[in-house]
Design a protein around this motif. Structure first.
Motif, PDB file in Angstrom:
ATOM      1  N   PHE A  85      48.044  30.374  37.709  1.00 14.34           N
ATOM      2  CA  PHE A  85      46.801  30.984  37.222  1.00 14.34           C
ATOM      3  C   PHE A  85      46.086  31.676  38.384  1.00 14.34           C
ATOM      4  N   ARG A 184      51.224  30.173  25.526  1.00 15.08           N
ATOM      5  CA  ARG A 184      50.520  30.581  26.733  1.00 15.08           C
ATOM      6  C   ARG A 184      49.396  29.592  27.035  1.00 15.08           C
ATOM      7  N   LEU A 210      34.039  36.469  28.037  1.00 17.23           N
ATOM      8  CA  LEU A 210      35.150  36.951  28.857  1.00 17.23           C
ATOM      9  C   LEU A 210      34.624  37.594  30.133  1.00 17.23           C
TER      10      LEU A 210
HETATM   11  N1  GDD Z   1      41.980  34.586  32.480  1.00 14.36           N
HETATM   12  C1  GDD Z   1      41.007  35.448  32.130  1.00 14.36           C
HETATM   13  N2  GDD Z   1      39.894  34.987  31.493  1.00 14.36           N
HETATM   14  N3  GDD Z   1      41.180  36.760  32.432  1.00 14.36           N
HETATM   15  C2  GDD Z   1      40.222  37.613  32.026  1.00 14.36           C
HETATM   16  C3  GDD Z   1      39.059  37.203  31.358  1.00 14.36           C
HETATM   17  C4  GDD Z   1      38.887  35.818  31.077  1.00 14.36           C
HETATM   18  O1  GDD Z   1      37.899  35.378  30.496  1.00 14.36           O
HETATM   19  N4  GDD Z   1      38.316  38.299  31.071  1.00 14.36           N
HETATM   20  C5  GDD Z   1      38.968  39.345  31.565  1.00 14.36           C
HETATM   21  N5  GDD Z   1      40.125  38.947  32.150  1.00 14.36           N
HETATM   22  C6  GDD Z   1      41.094  39.824  32.845  1.00 14.36           C
HETATM   23  C7  GDD Z   1      41.447  39.361  34.255  1.00 14.36           C
HETATM   24  O2  GDD Z   1      40.421  39.748  35.179  1.00 14.36           O
HETATM   25  C8  GDD Z   1      42.767  40.116  34.460  1.00 14.36           C
HETATM   26  O3  GDD Z   1      42.520  41.434  34.883  1.00 14.36           O
HETATM   27  C9  GDD Z   1      43.377  40.160  33.059  1.00 14.36           C
HETATM   28  O4  GDD Z   1      42.325  39.799  32.143  1.00 14.36           O
HETATM   29  C10 GDD Z   1      44.558  39.231  32.851  1.00 14.36           C
HETATM   30  O5  GDD Z   1      44.231  37.944  33.302  1.00 14.36           O
HETATM   31  P1  GDD Z   1      45.171  36.669  33.026  1.00 14.36           P
HETATM   32  O6  GDD Z   1      45.482  36.572  31.581  1.00 14.36           O
HETATM   33  O7  GDD Z   1      44.535  35.506  33.688  1.00 14.36           O
HETATM   34  O8  GDD Z   1      46.566  37.067  33.717  1.00 14.36           O
HETATM   35  P2  GDD Z   1      46.893  37.745  35.125  1.00 14.36           P
HETATM   36  O9  GDD Z   1      47.323  39.143  34.856  1.00 14.36           O
HETATM   37  O10 GDD Z   1      45.823  37.527  36.123  1.00 14.36           O
HETATM   38  O11 GDD Z   1      48.153  36.879  35.595  1.00 14.36           O
HETATM   39  C11 GDD Z   1      49.220  36.593  34.694  1.00 14.36           C
HETATM   40  O12 GDD Z   1      50.194  37.592  34.780  1.00 14.36           O
HETATM   41  C12 GDD Z   1      50.856  37.672  36.041  1.00 14.36           C
HETATM   42  C13 GDD Z   1      51.867  38.834  35.932  1.00 14.36           C
HETATM   43  O13 GDD Z   1      51.206  40.039  36.222  1.00 14.36           O
HETATM   44  C14 GDD Z   1      49.778  35.218  35.051  1.00 14.36           C
HETATM   45  O14 GDD Z   1      50.698  34.821  34.087  1.00 14.36           O
HETATM   46  C15 GDD Z   1      50.496  35.239  36.384  1.00 14.36           C
HETATM   47  O15 GDD Z   1      51.144  33.979  36.605  1.00 14.36           O
HETATM   48  C16 GDD Z   1      51.554  36.348  36.310  1.00 14.36           C
HETATM   49  O16 GDD Z   1      52.293  36.415  37.505  1.00 14.36           O
END
Ligand code: GDD
Ligand code: NAP
Length: 325
Positions: A85, A184, A210
């Motif tokens: 995460f 997920r 969010l």
């Molecule tokens: N988690 C989260 N929560 N993210 C948010 C939120 C919220 O409330 N609001 C907006 N976001 C935005 C984050 O700032 C980010 O730009 C995007 O949503 C995706 O966040 P995540 O779902 O937490 O995933 P990630 O892209 O940071 O990471 C995931 O993908 C990677 C591959 O690119 C994870 O699975 C990593 O382990 C993986 O390597």
């Protein structure tokens, strides 16, 4: 053909559970490293646990990895275990480095010592592209990580390339873009949205809070990506492969589609933003080009954005409708 053995780390997580199911269907003997928890939690593998050989172990502990690799004598090793995460990696950077970076090194060292002929898959990440230097990103795009998690994944990527070159081991990196499913983790944005929408639709919550709604991601469906992991280890020579859909959508688009799937039109009434979900350094946009995987491995993502949103929202709606609270 003799039964092949695969050793999987991270088997209790989203990808590990789909991969274990996939490998069992292919007739593999599946062994897995699982960490001891004070309250045992088998995550998404409770339904197949009888078919797996489990080893107590932790990516921070070399001797447990040595033991698992020696005992399992695997033909293939899939390193999916990680502190995965991104947000948490800012709060726990050293732990993230220990597990996600050095954990990978420990595992390939164990393979080098005890099963040098095994083929190794390392779960690398599009997060390594970070502040992207090319659009779309492929295997030639330079890395510019933006989080301790991204930095750790870059370390693990290069450790794998180094062991491949230095010791002629079969080690391959899958540089996978975001992939999602009803399995997920609840804090990742897609699942937070599908769960939040389902709570609102079933009147268990009034709002969903969010962070950055403008971030864009190349979101695919996790079961497609475990097929790519397996294909990555079936080549003649090891290589590194991007896995992606080639399409990018914003968090806002995901929110809008998710509310629509639940039959709620005006999503703006329910969604709040709060800076506490923003990251000290953000990865604003990601979109992958998986042409190499298509060409060499015959792989391509099958599930598109809208279908993915539908799968996730319907699963959470069903779950919340079946539960009282
Ligand atoms: N988690 C989260 N929560 N993210 C948010 C939120 C919220 O409330 N609001 C907006 N976001 C935005 C984050 O700032 C980010 O730009 C995007 O949503 C995706 O966040 P995540 O779902 O937490 O995933 P990630 O892209 O940071 O990471 C995931 O993908 C990677 C591959 O690119 C994870 O699975 C990593 O382990 C993986 O390597
Ligand atoms: P996940 O659901 O967060 O699962 C992570 C797994 O790692 C869990 O099984 C967890 O076990 C295990 N783990 C954590 N710390 C460990 C430790 N110290 N020792 C041993 N195991 C440990 O992650 P995922 O989404 O399935 O992703 C799988 C892999 O792909 C991860 O390496 C991730 O970084 C990478 N990746 C994911 C994506 C994506 O979009 N999903 C994209 C690119 C790369 P517990 O159940 O005990 O916590």
């Amino acid at each position: 053909m003799a039964t092949r053995t695969a050793l999987v780390t991270g088997v209790t997580g989203q990808d590990g559970s789909y991969l274990a199911e996939y490998l069992l269907k292919k007739g593999y003997h599946v062994a897995a490293v699982v960490r001891r928890l004070s309250t045992p939690a088998l995550g998404h593998i409770a339904h197949i646990v009888d078919q797996l050989t489990l080893f107590d172990g932790d990516l921070t502990d070399q001797s447990s990895l040595d033991h698992a690799v020696r005992k399992a004598a695997p033909d293939e090793v899939y390193n999916l275990g990680a502190q995965s995460f991104v947000q948490t990696s800012f709060a726990q950077p050293a732990l993230t480095g220990e597990v996600t970076a050095l954990g990978a090194l420990r595992l390939i060292q164990a393979v080098r010592t005890h099963a040098p002929g095994a083929r190794v898959y390392q779960a690398s990440s599009s997060e390594m592209f970070g502040k992207v230097e090319k659009e779309p990103q492929d295997e030639t795009t330079p890395f510019h990580p933006r989080s301790p998690y991204g930095v750790a994944k870059v370390y693990a990527f290069w450790a794998c390339v180094n062991y491949r070159e230095a010791y002629s081991m079969f080690i391959a990196n899958g540089i996978l873009f975001n992939h999602e499913s009803p399995r997920r983790g609840i804090e990742f944005v897609t699942r937070k949205i599908s769960d939040g929408v389902a709570r609102i639709a079933t009147r268990k919550a009034r709002t969903l809070t969010l962070g950055n709604l403008d971030a864009t991601r190349d979101w695919g469906y996790a079961p497609d990506y475990v097929d790519l992991m397996w294909r990555t280890l079936q080549t003649k020579t090891p290589g590194d492969y991007v896995g992606a859909t080639g399409e990018s959508h914003s968090v806002r688009e995901f929110v809008e589609a998710a509310f629509q799937e639940a039959g709620i039109e005006s999503w703006e009434k329910y969604v709040r933003t709060d800076e506490r979900y923003n990251r000290p350094a953000e990865v604003f946009n990601l979109r992958g080009d998986a042409a190499k995987a298509r060409r060499d491995l015959g792989w391509q993502a099958t599930t598109r954005f809208r279908e993915l949103v539908r799968i996730m929202v319907l699963a959470d709606l069903e779950r919340h409708r079946a539960r009282k609270s």
